[in-house]
Design a protein around this motif. Structure first.
Motif, PDB file in Angstrom:
ATOM      1  N   ALA A  70       1.341   1.364  16.627  1.00  0.00           N
ATOM      2  CA  ALA A  70       1.459   0.194  15.753  1.00  0.00           C
ATOM      3  C   ALA A  70       0.709   0.407  14.442  1.00  0.00           C
ATOM      4  CB  ALA A  70       0.948  -1.049  16.476  1.00  0.00           C
ATOM      5  N   CYS A  71      -0.428   1.098  14.483  1.00  0.00           N
ATOM      6  CA  CYS A  71      -1.161   1.420  13.241  1.00  0.00           C
ATOM      7  C   CYS A  71      -0.300   2.272  12.320  1.00  0.00           C
ATOM      8  CB  CYS A  71      -2.456   2.154  13.558  1.00  0.00           C
ATOM      9  SG  CYS A  71      -3.732   1.161  14.296  1.00  0.00           S
ATOM     10  N   PHE A  72       0.322   3.289  12.867  1.00  0.00           N
ATOM     11  CA  PHE A  72       1.186   4.135  12.054  1.00  0.00           C
ATOM     12  C   PHE A  72       2.396   3.355  11.539  1.00  0.00           C
ATOM     13  CE2 PHE A  72      -0.941   7.721  14.294  1.00  0.00           C
ATOM     14  CZ  PHE A  72      -1.388   8.374  13.156  1.00  0.00           C
ATOM     15  N   MET A  73       2.893   2.445  12.351  1.00  0.00           N
ATOM     16  CA  MET A  73       4.029   1.637  11.929  1.00  0.00           C
ATOM     17  C   MET A  73       3.668   0.744  10.737  1.00  0.00           C
ATOM     18  SD  MET A  73       5.667   0.652  15.628  1.00  0.00           S
ATOM     19  CE  MET A  73       6.801  -0.572  15.007  1.00  0.00           C
ATOM     20  N   VAL A  74       2.466   0.179  10.746  1.00  0.00           N
ATOM     21  CA  VAL A  74       2.040  -0.662   9.625  1.00  0.00           C
ATOM     22  C   VAL A  74       1.917   0.165   8.348  1.00  0.00           C
ATOM     23  CG1 VAL A  74       0.098  -1.978   8.716  1.00  0.00           C
ATOM     24  CG2 VAL A  74       0.919  -2.436  11.003  1.00  0.00           C
ATOM     25  N   VAL A  75       1.343   1.338   8.455  1.00  0.00           N
ATOM     26  CA  VAL A  75       1.234   2.207   7.281  1.00  0.00           C
ATOM     27  C   VAL A  75       2.631   2.580   6.779  1.00  0.00           C
ATOM     28  CG1 VAL A  75       0.480   4.479   6.483  1.00  0.00           C
ATOM     29  CG2 VAL A  75      -1.023   3.096   7.919  1.00  0.00           C
ATOM     30  N   PHE A  76       3.501   2.927   7.680  1.00  0.00           N
ATOM     31  CA  PHE A  76       4.862   3.311   7.305  1.00  0.00           C
ATOM     32  C   PHE A  76       5.601   2.132   6.686  1.00  0.00           C
ATOM     33  CE2 PHE A  76       9.106   5.034   7.923  1.00  0.00           C
ATOM     34  CZ  PHE A  76       8.896   6.344   7.567  1.00  0.00           C
ATOM     35  N   LEU A  77       5.343   0.930   7.182  1.00  0.00           N
ATOM     36  CA  LEU A  77       5.967  -0.271   6.627  1.00  0.00           C
ATOM     37  C   LEU A  77       5.563  -0.465   5.171  1.00  0.00           C
ATOM     38  CD1 LEU A  77       7.544  -2.925   7.107  1.00  0.00           C
ATOM     39  CD2 LEU A  77       5.394  -3.929   7.815  1.00  0.00           C
ATOM     40  N   HIS A  78       4.284  -0.289   4.891  1.00  0.00           N
ATOM     41  CA  HIS A  78       3.826  -0.453   3.522  1.00  0.00           C
ATOM     42  C   HIS A  78       4.358   0.654   2.602  1.00  0.00           C
ATOM     43  CE1 HIS A  78       0.884  -3.160   5.423  1.00  0.00           C
ATOM     44  NE2 HIS A  78       1.030  -3.824   4.289  1.00  0.00           N
ATOM     45  N   VAL A  79       4.453   1.846   3.113  1.00  0.00           N
ATOM     46  CA  VAL A  79       4.955   2.949   2.292  1.00  0.00           C
ATOM     47  C   VAL A  79       6.456   2.781   2.032  1.00  0.00           C
ATOM     48  CG1 VAL A  79       5.409   5.438   2.294  1.00  0.00           C
ATOM     49  CG2 VAL A  79       3.182   4.573   2.995  1.00  0.00           C
ATOM     50  N   SER A  80       7.208   2.394   3.033  1.00  0.00           N
ATOM     51  CA  SER A  80       8.658   2.297   2.860  1.00  0.00           C
ATOM     52  C   SER A  80       9.063   1.121   1.982  1.00  0.00           C
ATOM     53  CB  SER A  80       9.355   2.188   4.213  1.00  0.00           C
ATOM     54  OG  SER A  80       9.087   0.931   4.805  1.00  0.00           O
ATOM     55  N   SER A  81       8.241   0.089   1.898  1.00  0.00           N
ATOM     56  CA  SER A  81       8.616  -1.070   1.091  1.00  0.00           C
ATOM     57  C   SER A  81       8.073  -0.997  -0.331  1.00  0.00           C
ATOM     58  CB  SER A  81       8.123  -2.346   1.761  1.00  0.00           C
ATOM     59  OG  SER A  81       6.713  -2.355   1.790  1.00  0.00           O
ATOM     60  N   ARG A  82       7.425   0.067  -0.673  1.00  0.00           N
ATOM     61  CA  ARG A  82       6.798   0.179  -1.994  1.00  0.00           C
ATOM     62  C   ARG A  82       7.816   0.289  -3.119  1.00  0.00           C
ATOM     63  NH1 ARG A  82       1.792   4.003  -3.701  1.00  0.00           N
ATOM     64  NH2 ARG A  82       1.674   3.255  -5.817  1.00  0.00           N
ATOM     65  N   TYR A  83       8.894   0.975  -2.908  1.00  0.00           N
ATOM     66  CA  TYR A  83       9.843   1.261  -3.989  1.00  0.00           C
ATOM     67  C   TYR A  83      11.137   0.453  -3.888  1.00  0.00           C
ATOM     68  CZ  TYR A  83       6.686   5.091  -4.839  1.00  0.00           C
ATOM     69  OH  TYR A  83       5.562   5.830  -5.099  1.00  0.00           O
ATOM     70  N   PHE A  84      11.126  -0.635  -3.160  1.00  0.00           N
ATOM     71  CA  PHE A  84      12.341  -1.445  -3.058  1.00  0.00           C
ATOM     72  C   PHE A  84      12.804  -1.956  -4.418  1.00  0.00           C
ATOM     73  CE2 PHE A  84      12.133  -2.583   1.605  1.00  0.00           C
ATOM     74  CZ  PHE A  84      13.358  -2.021   1.877  1.00  0.00           C
ATOM     75  N   SER A  85      11.890  -2.405  -5.242  1.00  0.00           N
ATOM     76  CA  SER A  85      12.280  -2.983  -6.528  1.00  0.00           C
ATOM     77  C   SER A  85      12.707  -1.924  -7.539  1.00  0.00           C
ATOM     78  CB  SER A  85      11.126  -3.807  -7.098  1.00  0.00           C
ATOM     79  OG  SER A  85      10.008  -2.971  -7.325  1.00  0.00           O
ATOM     80  N   ALA A  86      12.346  -0.674  -7.322  1.00  0.00           N
ATOM     81  CA  ALA A  86      12.663   0.379  -8.288  1.00  0.00           C
ATOM     82  C   ALA A  86      13.994   1.069  -8.006  1.00  0.00           C
ATOM     83  CB  ALA A  86      11.550   1.421  -8.297  1.00  0.00           C
ATOM     84  N   VAL A  87      14.575   0.792  -6.848  1.00  0.00           N
ATOM     85  CA  VAL A  87      15.800   1.493  -6.441  1.00  0.00           C
ATOM     86  C   VAL A  87      16.967   0.505  -6.466  1.00  0.00           C
ATOM     87  CG1 VAL A  87      16.901   2.731  -4.550  1.00  0.00           C
ATOM     88  CG2 VAL A  87      14.485   3.055  -4.992  1.00  0.00           C
ATOM     89  N   PRO A  88      18.082   0.868  -7.102  1.00  0.00           N
ATOM     90  CA  PRO A  88      19.259  -0.010  -7.084  1.00  0.00           C
ATOM     91  C   PRO A  88      19.802  -0.204  -5.663  1.00  0.00           C
ATOM     92  CG  PRO A  88      19.480   1.679  -8.763  1.00  0.00           C
ATOM     93  CD  PRO A  88      18.274   2.027  -7.946  1.00  0.00           C
ATOM     94  N   ILE A  89      20.348  -1.366  -5.422  1.00  0.00           N
ATOM     95  CA  ILE A  89      20.775  -1.736  -4.069  1.00  0.00           C
ATOM     96  C   ILE A  89      21.925  -0.874  -3.559  1.00  0.00           C
ATOM     97  CG2 ILE A  89      21.813  -3.605  -2.717  1.00  0.00           C
ATOM     98  CD1 ILE A  89      20.157  -5.534  -4.326  1.00  0.00           C
ATOM     99  N   ASP A  90      22.808  -0.457  -4.403  1.00  0.00           N
ATOM    100  CA  ASP A  90      23.996   0.272  -3.939  1.00  0.00           C
ATOM    101  C   ASP A  90      23.783   1.773  -3.772  1.00  0.00           C
ATOM    102  OD1 ASP A  90      23.648   0.619  -6.625  1.00  0.00           O
ATOM    103  OD2 ASP A  90      25.779   0.459  -7.139  1.00  0.00           O
ATOM    104  N   THR A  91      22.541   2.239  -3.725  1.00  0.00           N
ATOM    105  CA  THR A  91      22.269   3.673  -3.581  1.00  0.00           C
ATOM    106  C   THR A  91      21.930   4.027  -2.134  1.00  0.00           C
ATOM    107  OG1 THR A  91      19.935   3.399  -4.084  1.00  0.00           O
ATOM    108  CG2 THR A  91      21.408   3.820  -5.943  1.00  0.00           C
TER     109      THR A  91
END
Length: 88
Positions: free
Chosen positions: A18-39
């Motif tokens: 679960a600790c690794f999952m929380v870290v991965f969650l924060h890393v994976s959601s970091r660039y949502f706003s910088a990437v276009p949705i249709d990519t």
């Protein structure tokens, strides 16, 4: 004589995961706003985010398992001592 509880290593492993999952969650959601949705990258970020989204509820459930060990604490003490402190 006091009864000793055996340590459940499966719960400890689940907590580490679960600790690794929380870290991965924060890393994976970091660039949502910088990437276009249709990519393709946005789809990958969304997939990773969906896979590890259960980390926070998992921590809450594990805390309940460790905090509410069976037969150790009467409900009056639980509500009087701990729940009131958390509410305040």
């Amino acid at each position: 004589m006091e009864k000793k509880h055996e340590r459940n290593t499966g719960l400890d492993v689940l907590r580490v995961i679960a600790c690794f999952m929380v870290v991965f969650l924060h890393v994976s959601s970091r660039y949502f706003s910088a990437v276009p949705i249709d990519t393709f990258n946005w789809k990958v970020y969304t997939f990773y985010d969906a896979c590890v989204r259960s980390a926070v509820p998992l921590f809450v459930m594990l805390s309940g398992v460790f905090f509410l060990a069976p037969g150790e604490m009467p409900l009056k003490k639980l509500y009087g001592k701990y729940i009131i402190r958390l509410a305040v």
